[in-house]
Structures are given as structure tokens and as C-alpha cells.
Design a protein around this motif. Structure first.
Motif, PDB file in Angstrom:
ATOM      1  N   SER A 243       0.827  -1.220   0.000  1.00  0.00           N
ATOM      2  CA  SER A 243       0.000   0.000   0.000  1.00  0.00           C
ATOM      3  C   SER A 243       0.857   1.265   0.000  1.00  0.00           C
ATOM      4  O   SER A 243       0.321   2.383   0.018  1.00  0.00           O
ATOM      5  N   ALA A 259      -1.108   4.849  -3.488  1.00  0.00           N
ATOM      6  CA  ALA A 259      -2.145   3.819  -3.530  1.00  0.00           C
ATOM      7  C   ALA A 259      -3.523   4.428  -3.282  1.00  0.00           C
ATOM      8  O   ALA A 259      -3.659   5.463  -2.634  1.00  0.00           O
ATOM      9  N   ILE A 261      -6.466   3.362  -1.232  1.00  0.00           N
ATOM     10  CA  ILE A 261      -6.748   2.378  -0.177  1.00  0.00           C
ATOM     11  C   ILE A 261      -8.238   2.054  -0.190  1.00  0.00           C
ATOM     12  O   ILE A 261      -9.072   2.945  -0.025  1.00  0.00           O
ATOM     13  N   PRO A 262      -8.593   0.782  -0.400  1.00  0.00           N
ATOM     14  CA  PRO A 262     -10.016   0.427  -0.397  1.00  0.00           C
ATOM     15  C   PRO A 262     -10.622   0.582   0.993  1.00  0.00           C
ATOM     16  O   PRO A 262      -9.911   0.543   2.001  1.00  0.00           O
ATOM     17  N   VAL A 265     -10.172  -4.157   3.304  1.00  0.00           N
ATOM     18  CA  VAL A 265      -9.307  -5.119   2.630  1.00  0.00           C
ATOM     19  C   VAL A 265      -9.692  -6.517   3.095  1.00  0.00           C
ATOM     20  O   VAL A 265      -9.503  -6.866   4.253  1.00  0.00           O
ATOM     21  N   THR A 268      -5.626  -9.668  -0.265  1.00  0.00           N
ATOM     22  CA  THR A 268      -4.767  -8.976  -1.242  1.00  0.00           C
ATOM     23  C   THR A 268      -4.340  -9.883  -2.393  1.00  0.00           C
ATOM     24  O   THR A 268      -3.629  -9.440  -3.290  1.00  0.00           O
ATOM     25  N   ALA A 271      -4.019  -8.701  -6.254  1.00  0.00           N
ATOM     26  CA  ALA A 271      -4.045  -7.241  -6.418  1.00  0.00           C
ATOM     27  C   ALA A 271      -2.939  -6.791  -7.377  1.00  0.00           C
ATOM     28  O   ALA A 271      -3.171  -5.953  -8.259  1.00  0.00           O
ATOM     29  N   SER A 308      -6.568  -1.985  -6.366  1.00  0.00           N
ATOM     30  CA  SER A 308      -7.335  -1.642  -5.168  1.00  0.00           C
ATOM     31  C   SER A 308      -8.692  -2.334  -5.163  1.00  0.00           C
ATOM     32  O   SER A 308      -9.127  -2.877  -4.143  1.00  0.00           O
ATOM     33  N   HIS A 309      -9.339  -2.375  -6.318  1.00  0.00           N
ATOM     34  CA  HIS A 309     -10.678  -2.959  -6.422  1.00  0.00           C
ATOM     35  C   HIS A 309     -10.671  -4.441  -6.020  1.00  0.00           C
ATOM     36  O   HIS A 309     -11.610  -4.914  -5.356  1.00  0.00           O
ATOM     37  N   CYS A 311      -8.870  -6.026  -3.881  1.00  0.00           N
ATOM     38  CA  CYS A 311      -8.678  -6.285  -2.443  1.00  0.00           C
ATOM     39  C   CYS A 311      -9.991  -6.341  -1.667  1.00  0.00           C
ATOM     40  O   CYS A 311     -10.028  -6.801  -0.540  1.00  0.00           O
ATOM     41  N   LYS A 312     -11.076  -5.905  -2.296  1.00  0.00           N
ATOM     42  CA  LYS A 312     -12.361  -5.849  -1.595  1.00  0.00           C
ATOM     43  C   LYS A 312     -13.114  -7.176  -1.611  1.00  0.00           C
ATOM     44  O   LYS A 312     -14.182  -7.301  -1.014  1.00  0.00           O
ATOM     45  N   SER A 333     -11.679   9.150  -6.635  1.00  0.00           N
ATOM     46  CA  SER A 333     -10.436   9.155  -5.866  1.00  0.00           C
ATOM     47  C   SER A 333      -9.570  10.392  -6.093  1.00  0.00           C
ATOM     48  O   SER A 333      -8.639  10.617  -5.357  1.00  0.00           O
TER      49      SER A 333
END
Length: 338
Positions: A243, A259, A261-262, A265, A268, A271, A308-309, A311-312, A333
Motif C-alpha cells: 500500500s 495507492a 486504499i479500499p 481489505v 490482497t 491485487a 485496489s478494487h 482487495c475488496k 479518488s
């Protein structure tokens, strides 16, 4: 769809995720997810709308059949996908800490001949290459195929023939010692032999993506300019650090990008592969040597949003974004802060 296409070469396998903080070989629940860096990149590119061909090998088993169906559902060309009746699809045990960071442990399912991804045969690729290479602008790969004798031959053949076909090569260095060693080792650093084997293929590439620790191990620096200037083709270099800010050099333009950040998290895994896919997606429609500073920054930021997307959600492939999701994320963002 872009007019140019991408060939992804390498491992497709199963990531067996243990519960956060638990042991995937002992603790429940476990989650089996499709994975393998080149397969992850191929799937992410396809979901963004790129034309993708995947070259790899899966076992003639349920995992292999389901993975093949996923690749077909994603709309990619699977003529380069091989089916191995002797070797199973590899299953990798992935330990996750409570923050979602993952650690690759041992493999399961091997029956004495290794795994399907270790036996990508050159002969089939040679036969299919004219169609695979047609309109291809990039060959995207990692370094894990170099760790096995059969796949290594196919890998080197693809590198050589991509160069002949004027297809640019992007390599995610992706150092995973577990894949290179017969015995489980606590030594993370590559041996001199392992290091030289990987460095030998980097002399012909146009883009290298690697993590900060990999940069230190293989080049004794995490400075993209120093890494680029140490190689004969002076490739573009992108150095990620979780990150933390990403350092990059694209077409001699330098930058440091932050980064996104989502909000939460979950995992990962994948990612970095989604990030790579984001870079390549943008590079299909622009020549590397014509990139301006602003375009370079936009390309990196797009990749960051893709990473980032992912990691969700759980696993590398299922939570991969569609193009409109990334456009929305980037508009929210502004400047890299979400």
C-alpha cells in the motif's frame, strides 16, 4: 474492445485460502479460488474488455475443467490451453493474516510427476502460434515457468518468437521460492543460480513489474532508473510496495504514485496481477515510446485502481473490476486519495 490483443503465458492453478489468521492445511473454512499470476492477468484484461489469448496447462480434473470454463466465460481465446491427463492442476495453500496479507505455503495433489503448469509443452504452442500471434501487441508472463524444465522450454520459445513477431514483452518478476525448490525453505532470497536464470530473460523485455523486495534481491536497488539502466533494452520499470507509493519509469518518464486504499481489505491475493492488467490494458492502445509524462501517470493510476478494487473481495479473479467500475473509482479518488 481494443484492436490489439494480448497473449498471457504461464501458470493457472488453485489458491486454497485458509481462514484469516488460520492454517489452510488444518483450519476451516477453506476457500478454493482460481489463480496463478498469468491467468489472473488474462482474466482481468478480459473483464476490462481486451482481446486475450491464454497459453498454459491444466489437469484433466474438476479444477482444470472448471478453470477452462471460466476462461471461456471470460471470452478469451483458449486454443493455447493444454490439458494434462498425467498431472493434476496445482493447488497452493495460501495462509492469510488478519489484515488480508497472504503467504504461499506448500502444494497439495501431486502424484509423482509434478503439476500440469510445470508441463506446458512447446509442440502445441508452435502449431498454434501463427493464430495466437496475429494482432498481438504484448506477451505478458511471470517467471515461475522457468522453474520447471518442460515449461521453461516453452517459455523461452515464446519469448524468442514474440521478439521475432515484434510483440512487446512484459514480465512480472513474481519471485515465489516455494515454486523453485523441492523442499520447503525458510530462505526467501533467491540463490545465485535462481537469480541468474531469471535475469537472463529480462534482457529482452519492454516492461518489468516487480515488488520492492524483489527489486532489492535481484538488482540491489529499488530505483526504477537504476534497474532499467542495468539492462540492455533499458525497459520501463514499475516497483510496487504493497500500500506504499509505487515508483515507476515509463518511456523515460519518472514518477511516484500513491495507492488508493479500499474501504475494506478482504484479501490482497491478485491485487498485483490486477494492477499489471491495468497497465497492459492501457498500453495496448498507445505505443510505449510515445507516452508523455501525463499519459504515464494516468496509466499507473488506472493500474492502481484495478489493484485496489480486487482487495475488496476473496480470491484473485472473482472480484476483478469492469471498466466502468474503474472509471467510477478514479473519478471518486481524485489525486489518489479515496
Amino acid at each position: 474492445m481494443h484492436s490489439g490483443s494480448v497473449i498471457a503465458f504461464g501458470e493457472a492453478l488453485i489458491d486454497r485460502l485458509g481462514p484469516p489468521g488460520g492454517d489452510p492445511s488444518l483450519d476451516l473454512p477453506i476457500t478454493d479460488c482460481f489463480g496463478g499470476a498469468p491467468a489472473n492477468v488474462a482474466c482481468a484484461l478480459s473483464r476490462l474488455g481486451a482481446n486475450v489469448s491464454f497459453i498454459g496447462s491444466l489437469g484433466n480434473d474438476a479444477f482444470g475443467e472448471n478453470f477452462k470454463n471460466l476462461l471461456i466465460q471470460r471470452g478469451m481465446n483458449t486454443s493455447g490451453l493444454q490439458e494434462d491427463s498425467l498431472r493434476p492442476t496445482r493447488v497452493v495453500l495460501v495462509r492469510r493474516d488478519s489484515d488480508g496479507e497472504r503467504f504461499f505455503e506448500k502444494f497439495v495433489g501431486e502424484k509423482g510427476l509434478g503439476f500440469a503448469d510445470q508441463a506446458i509443452f512447446c509442440e502445441q504452442i508452435i502449431r498454434d502460434w501463427p493464430l495466437l500471434a496475429e494482432n498481438a501487441k504484448w506477451l505478458v508472463t511471470g517467471t515461475i515457468p522457468l522453474a520447471s524444465e518442460i515449461s521453461s522450454k516453452a517459455f523461452l520459445w515464446c519469448i524468442e518468437n514474440a521478439l521475432h513477431s515484434e510483440i512487446k514483452i512484459a514480465v512480472d518478476l513474481n519471485w515465489r521460492p516455494t515454486f523453485w525448490r523441492k523442499e520447503v525453505s525458510t530462505v526467501l532470497e533467491p540463490s545465485l543460480k535462481e537469480k541468474n536464470q531469471i535475469l537472463s530473460i529480462l534482457k529482452n523485455v519492454s516492461l518489468i513489474k516487480l515488488a520492492k523486495e524483489e527489486a532489492q534481491w535481484f538488482f540491489n536497488t529499488s530505483d526504477p532508473t537504476e534497474i532499467s539502466s542495468s539492462l540492455p533494452q533499458s525497459p520501463s520499470v514499475v516497483v510496487t510496495d504493497g500500500s506504499n507509493p509505487i515508483l515507476w519509469r515509463l518511456n523515460n518518464h519518472l514518477g511516484k504514485s500513491f495507492a488508493i486504499i479500499p474501504s475494506s481489505v478482504v484479501d490482497t491475493t491478485g491485487a498485483g496481477d490486477a494492477f499489471t492488467a491495468g497497465l497492459i490494458y492501457k498500453l495496448i492502445s498507445v505505443e510505449l515510446d510515445q507516452i508523455s509524462q501525463q499519459i504515464a501517470q494516468d496509466i499507473i493510476q488506472f493500474g492502481i485502481a484495478c489493484g485496489s478494487h480486487v482487495c475488496k473481495g476473496v480470491g484473485a479473479i472473482e472480484p476483478q473490476p469492469y471498466l466502468d467500475e474503474i472509471d467510477n473509482l478514479l473519478s471518486l479518488s481524485k489525486g489518489g486519495i479515496s
